[in-house]
Design an enzyme around this catalytic site. Structure first.
Site, short mmCIF file in Angstrom:
data_model
loop_
_atom_site.label_atom_id
_atom_site.label_comp_id
_atom_site.label_asym_id
_atom_site.label_seq_id
_atom_site.Cartn_x
_atom_site.Cartn_y
_atom_site.Cartn_z
N ASP A 31 6.30 7.79 3.87
CA ASP A 31 6.16 8.68 5.03
C ASP A 31 6.77 7.98 6.24
O ASP A 31 6.57 6.78 6.45
CB ASP A 31 4.67 8.99 5.28
CG ASP A 31 4.49 10.18 6.21
OD1 ASP A 31 4.01 11.23 5.75
OD2 ASP A 31 4.86 10.07 7.41
N ILE A 32 7.49 8.74 7.04
CA ILE A 32 8.18 8.20 8.21
C ILE A 32 7.19 7.80 9.30
O ILE A 32 7.52 6.98 10.17
CB ILE A 32 9.21 9.25 8.72
CG1 ILE A 32 10.37 8.59 9.45
CG2 ILE A 32 8.56 10.33 9.56
CD1 ILE A 32 11.56 9.53 9.66
N ASN A 87 -2.18 19.07 2.39
CA ASN A 87 -2.48 20.01 3.47
C ASN A 87 -1.84 21.35 3.14
O ASN A 87 -0.63 21.41 2.89
CB ASN A 87 -1.94 19.48 4.80
CG ASN A 87 -2.60 18.18 5.21
OD1 ASN A 87 -3.81 18.02 5.06
ND2 ASN A 87 -1.82 17.25 5.74
N GLY A 93 -2.95 21.69 8.81
CA GLY A 93 -2.02 20.74 9.40
C GLY A 93 -0.73 20.55 8.63
O GLY A 93 0.00 19.58 8.86
N HIS A 100 3.53 18.93 -0.98
CA HIS A 100 3.58 17.47 -1.09
C HIS A 100 2.18 16.88 -1.08
O HIS A 100 1.30 17.36 -0.40
CB HIS A 100 4.40 16.85 0.05
CG HIS A 100 4.01 17.31 1.42
ND1 HIS A 100 4.43 18.51 1.94
CD2 HIS A 100 3.24 16.74 2.37
CE1 HIS A 100 3.93 18.67 3.16
NE2 HIS A 100 3.20 17.62 3.46
N HIS A 102 0.08 13.46 -0.08
CA HIS A 102 0.10 12.19 0.64
C HIS A 102 -0.70 11.21 -0.23
O HIS A 102 -1.85 11.51 -0.59
CB HIS A 102 -0.63 12.30 1.98
CG HIS A 102 -0.01 13.26 2.95
ND1 HIS A 102 0.70 12.84 4.06
CD2 HIS A 102 -0.02 14.61 3.01
CE1 HIS A 102 1.10 13.90 4.75
NE2 HIS A 102 0.68 14.99 4.13
P1 AMP Z 1 2.12 17.58 6.38
O1 AMP Z 1 1.68 17.49 7.82
O2 AMP Z 1 1.01 17.51 5.40
O3 AMP Z 1 3.05 18.73 6.15
O4 AMP Z 1 2.94 16.24 6.13
C1 AMP Z 1 4.25 16.08 6.48
C2 AMP Z 1 4.52 14.58 6.51
O5 AMP Z 1 5.90 14.36 6.43
C3 AMP Z 1 4.04 13.88 7.78
O6 AMP Z 1 3.12 12.85 7.43
C4 AMP Z 1 5.33 13.30 8.39
O7 AMP Z 1 5.14 12.04 8.99
C5 AMP Z 1 6.24 13.24 7.18
N1 AMP Z 1 7.67 13.32 7.44
C6 AMP Z 1 8.30 14.20 8.25
N2 AMP Z 1 9.62 14.00 8.20
C7 AMP Z 1 9.84 12.98 7.33
C8 AMP Z 1 10.99 12.31 6.86
N3 AMP Z 1 12.23 12.66 7.25
N4 AMP Z 1 10.83 11.30 5.98
C9 AMP Z 1 9.61 10.93 5.57
N5 AMP Z 1 8.47 11.53 5.98
C10 AMP Z 1 8.59 12.53 6.86
#
Ligand code: AMP
Length: 114
Positions: A31-32, A87, A93, A100, A102
Site C-alpha cells: 500500500d502506498i 472495505n 471507506g 481488494h 488489506h
Molecule cells: P480502500 O480505501 O479500502 O479502497 O483502499 C484503497 C487503498 O489503496 C488505500 O489504502 C490507499 O493507500 C491505497 N492506494 C491508493 N493508490 C495506490 C497506489 N497507486 N499504489 C498502492 N496503493 C495505493
C-alpha cells in the site's frame, strides 16, 4: 469518494507498484500509504468493483485470495497475528472501485475499527 480504477492500471502495468506476489489470478503489492509496518493489498486481476458485486462464479477466486493472504502472512513472519480488511462501498471507506483485501500486520490492532 470513489476514484478511477487505478488498481486495474497496476494489473496492466500502466502504473508502477511495489509488487510482492503475482499469479494468473491475482496480484499483491505494498500500500502506498501504509497503516501498519506490513500493509499489502491483494487484488484479483479480474475487475470486480466491490464485494457486493461478487457472483457465484467468483467463489473459487475469493477463496484463492484468502489462501494467498495466508501464505503472504506466513512469508512475512506475521506469526503473532494479522488483520485482513475489505472495505465495501462508500460508507465503509472504499476509495478504489476494484475489490481488494488489506493485509495488515506488525503491530497490535484495535477493536472496534473506526
Ligand atoms: P480502500 O480505501 O479500502 O479502497 O483502499 C484503497 C487503498 O489503496 C488505500 O489504502 C490507499 O493507500 C491505497 N492506494 C491508493 N493508490 C495506490 C497506489 N497507486 N499504489 C498502492 N496503493 C495505493
Amino acid at each position: 469518494m470513489m476514484q478511477e480504477n487505478i488498481f486495474l492500471k497496476i494489473v496492466e502495468r500502466k502504473l508502477p507498484a511495489n509488487i510482492v506476489y503475482e499469479d494468473d489470478r491475482c496480484l499483491a503489492f505494498h500500500d502506498i500509504n501504509p497503516q501498519a509496518p506490513v500493509h499489502l493489498l491483494i487484488i484479483p486481476k479480474k475487475v470486480i468493483p466491490t464485494h457486493a458485486d461478487i457472483t457465484e462464479a467468483d467463489k473459487e477466486l475469493l477463496g484463492h485470495l484468502h489462501w494467498v493472504a495466508a501464505q503472504l502472512a506466513k512469508q512475512l513472519g506475521l506469526d503473532a497475528g494479522y488483520r485482513l480488511v475489505l472495505n465495501c462501498k462508500e460508507q465503509a471507506g472504499q476509495s478504489v472501485p476494484h475489490l481488494h483485501f488489506h493485509l495488515l500486520g506488525g503491530r497490535r490492532m484495535h477493536w472496534p475499527p473506526g
